[in-house]
Design an enzyme around this catalytic site. Structure first.
Site, PDB file in Angstrom:
ATOM      1  N   ASN A  53       0.869  -1.175   0.000  1.00 54.13           N
ATOM      2  CA  ASN A  53       0.000   0.000   0.000  1.00 54.13           C
ATOM      3  C   ASN A  53       0.910   1.230   0.000  1.00 54.13           C
ATOM      4  OD1 ASN A  53      -1.762   2.063   0.515  1.00 54.13           O
ATOM      5  ND2 ASN A  53      -2.423   1.316   2.534  1.00 54.13           N
ATOM      6  N   TRP A  54       0.971   1.885  -1.142  1.00 55.68           N
ATOM      7  CA  TRP A  54       1.904   3.009  -1.275  1.00 55.68           C
ATOM      8  C   TRP A  54       1.384   4.280  -0.597  1.00 55.68           C
ATOM      9  CZ3 TRP A  54       3.699   2.695  -7.166  1.00 55.68           C
ATOM     10  CH2 TRP A  54       4.342   1.474  -7.363  1.00 55.68           C
ATOM     11  N   LYS A  55       0.135   4.260  -0.170  1.00 56.89           N
ATOM     12  CA  LYS A  55      -0.480   5.423   0.486  1.00 56.89           C
ATOM     13  C   LYS A  55      -0.272   6.679  -0.375  1.00 56.89           C
ATOM     14  CE  LYS A  55      -0.103   3.025   4.846  1.00 56.89           C
ATOM     15  NZ  LYS A  55       0.049   3.058   6.290  1.00 56.89           N
ATOM     16  N   HIS A  68      -9.403   0.978   4.915  1.00 53.63           N
ATOM     17  CA  HIS A  68      -8.118   1.126   5.607  1.00 53.63           C
ATOM     18  C   HIS A  68      -8.319   2.034   6.820  1.00 53.63           C
ATOM     19  CE1 HIS A  68      -4.024   2.308   6.514  1.00 53.63           C
ATOM     20  NE2 HIS A  68      -3.655   1.214   5.872  1.00 53.63           N
ATOM     21  N   GLU A  71      -6.688   4.385   7.977  1.00 56.87           N
ATOM     22  CA  GLU A  71      -6.484   5.823   7.732  1.00 56.87           C
ATOM     23  C   GLU A  71      -7.723   6.446   7.102  1.00 56.87           C
ATOM     24  OE1 GLU A  71      -2.744   5.301   5.692  1.00 56.87           O
ATOM     25  OE2 GLU A  71      -1.848   4.722   7.606  1.00 56.87           O
ATOM     26  N   GLU A 123      -5.128  -5.040  10.482  1.00 55.23           N
ATOM     27  CA  GLU A 123      -4.093  -4.031  10.687  1.00 55.23           C
ATOM     28  C   GLU A 123      -4.372  -3.298  11.997  1.00 55.23           C
ATOM     29  OE1 GLU A 123      -2.129  -2.878   6.700  1.00 55.23           O
ATOM     30  OE2 GLU A 123      -3.843  -1.569   6.997  1.00 55.23           O
ATOM     31  N   GLY A 139       2.787   2.097  10.802  1.00 60.42           N
ATOM     32  CA  GLY A 139       3.726   3.209  10.663  1.00 60.42           C
ATOM     33  C   GLY A 139       4.491   3.536  11.932  1.00 60.42           C
ATOM     34  N   SER A 189       3.775  -2.314  10.181  1.00 55.59           N
ATOM     35  CA  SER A 189       5.227  -2.358  10.376  1.00 55.59           C
ATOM     36  C   SER A 189       5.870  -3.683   9.938  1.00 55.59           C
ATOM     37  CB  SER A 189       5.577  -2.042  11.834  1.00 55.59           C
ATOM     38  OG  SER A 189       5.149  -0.729  12.159  1.00 55.59           O
ATOM     39  N   GLY A 202       3.049  -1.243   4.229  1.00 56.59           N
ATOM     40  CA  GLY A 202       3.037   0.193   3.941  1.00 56.59           C
ATOM     41  C   GLY A 202       4.432   0.678   3.597  1.00 56.59           C
ATOM     42  N   GLY A 203       5.115   1.282   4.580  1.00 53.96           N
ATOM     43  CA  GLY A 203       6.419   1.909   4.353  1.00 53.96           C
ATOM     44  C   GLY A 203       7.411   1.050   3.581  1.00 53.96           C
TER      45      GLY A 203
HETATM   46  P1  13P Z   1       3.247   0.272   7.651  1.00 58.65           P
HETATM   47  O1  13P Z   1       3.752  -1.021   7.028  1.00 58.65           O
HETATM   48  O2  13P Z   1       3.963   1.485   7.150  1.00 58.65           O
HETATM   49  O3  13P Z   1       3.164   0.161   9.125  1.00 58.65           O
HETATM   50  O4  13P Z   1       1.735   0.453   7.127  1.00 58.65           O
HETATM   51  C1  13P Z   1       0.863  -0.625   7.199  1.00 58.65           C
HETATM   52  C2  13P Z   1      -0.362  -0.285   6.434  1.00 58.65           C
HETATM   53  O5  13P Z   1      -1.124   0.588   6.821  1.00 58.65           O
HETATM   54  C3  13P Z   1      -0.606  -1.010   5.179  1.00 58.65           C
HETATM   55  O6  13P Z   1      -1.878  -0.760   4.697  1.00 58.65           O
END
Ligand code: 13P
Length: 258
Positions: free
Chosen positions: A12-14, A97, A99, A167, A173, A213, A234-235
């Site tokens: 997920n590149w956000k 998600h 967020e 999640e 994050g 993470s 994510g990251g």
């Molecule tokens: P991180 O891997 O950056 O913690 O993010 C997880 C995430 O929200 C994937 O959708």
């Protein structure tokens, strides 16, 4: 990971990458993960980068997903993107998600509408659930995520085409992943909830991912657990080498189960 379900690693590149960055990242991920055909590899760029990323991975084993989608078909919905706009570009759609739930007030009902709209349009929804730190500290994580999943799949019928992602909000994050035991406990409960919703046979085929993470150093013990079928990253999905290493670790475990 169970031998009856194909493992999936989704990135997920956000809100990161320009279309040009995304093309490059997608191409590097596709070439790096070409050797690991046993793992479903998915990248979810922001909307503006979907077309270039889809072009870059065309003909490879990397698939593309959207990070969100409107449940509406068209019309006066400023800033929204519909299923017909995504057709031909993506195979998956992330719905709910944390967020989106937290920052943009998406309710379980809105998530359920999106999941159903995505499925009706021929996409596989990736429905996300997860508790916040306060809920976990109160000891309510299990009941909270089970009811979140139930409500986020209200009216859903496409059981042969669904991915769920657990999640925990406190692990996203933060660099502080849940422990594999914590993730397995909740994901096992989510599978029980899916049994209640969809029946034993359908529930056994639904992939459930862990997210929060994840990186190439900690992925192993997650996908080693019986109910965890991969990760939503994510990251670490923004660096091709690191993301490909996560895919590689998963593929290795598939070949040499513990
Ligand atoms: P991180 O891997 O950056 O913690 O993010 C997880 C995430 O929200 C994937 O959708």
């Amino acid at each position: 990971m169970s031998s009856s379900r194909r493992p999936m690693i989704a990135g997920n590149w956000k809100m990161n990458t320009t279309p040009a960055d995304g093309r490059e990242l997608a191409a590097a991920i596709a070439s790096g993960s070409a050797a690991y055909g046993g793992v479903d590899v998915v990248i979810c760029p922001p909307f503006t980068g979907i077309a270039s990323a889809a072009d870059a991975v065309s003909g490879t084993n990397v698939q593309v997903g959207a990070q969100n989608m409107s449940a509406e078909e068209s019309g006066a919905y400023t800033g929204e993107v519909s299923a017909s706009m995504l057709r031909g570009l993506v195979s998956y759609v992330i719905a709910g998600h944390s967020e989106r739930r937290g920052l943009y007030c998406e309710t379980d009902a809105a998530v359920a509408a999106k999941a159903t709209a995505a499925h009706s349009a021929g996409f596989v929804p990736i429905v996300c659930v997860g508790e916040n730190l306060e809920t976990r500290k109160r000891g309510d994580a299990v009941s909270t995520v089970r009811s979140q999943l139930r409500a986020s799949l209200s009216g859903y019928t496409g059981w042969d085409s669904l991915v769920v992602a657990y999640e925990p909000v406190w692990a996203i994050g933060t660099g502080e992943a849940a422990s594999p035991q914590q993730a397995q406990e909740i994901i096992g409960e989510l599978r029980e909830e899916l049994v209640a919703l969809a029946g034993e046979k359908a529930a056994a085929g639904i992939r459930i991912l862990y997210g929060g993470s994840v990186n190439s150093r900690n992925i192993g013990p997650f996908v080693d657990r019986p109910d965890i079928d991969g990760a939503l990253v994510g990251g670490a999905s923004l660096q091709a080498d690191e993301f490909v290493r996560i895919v590689e670790m998963t593929a290795r475990l598939l070949e040499n189960p513990a």
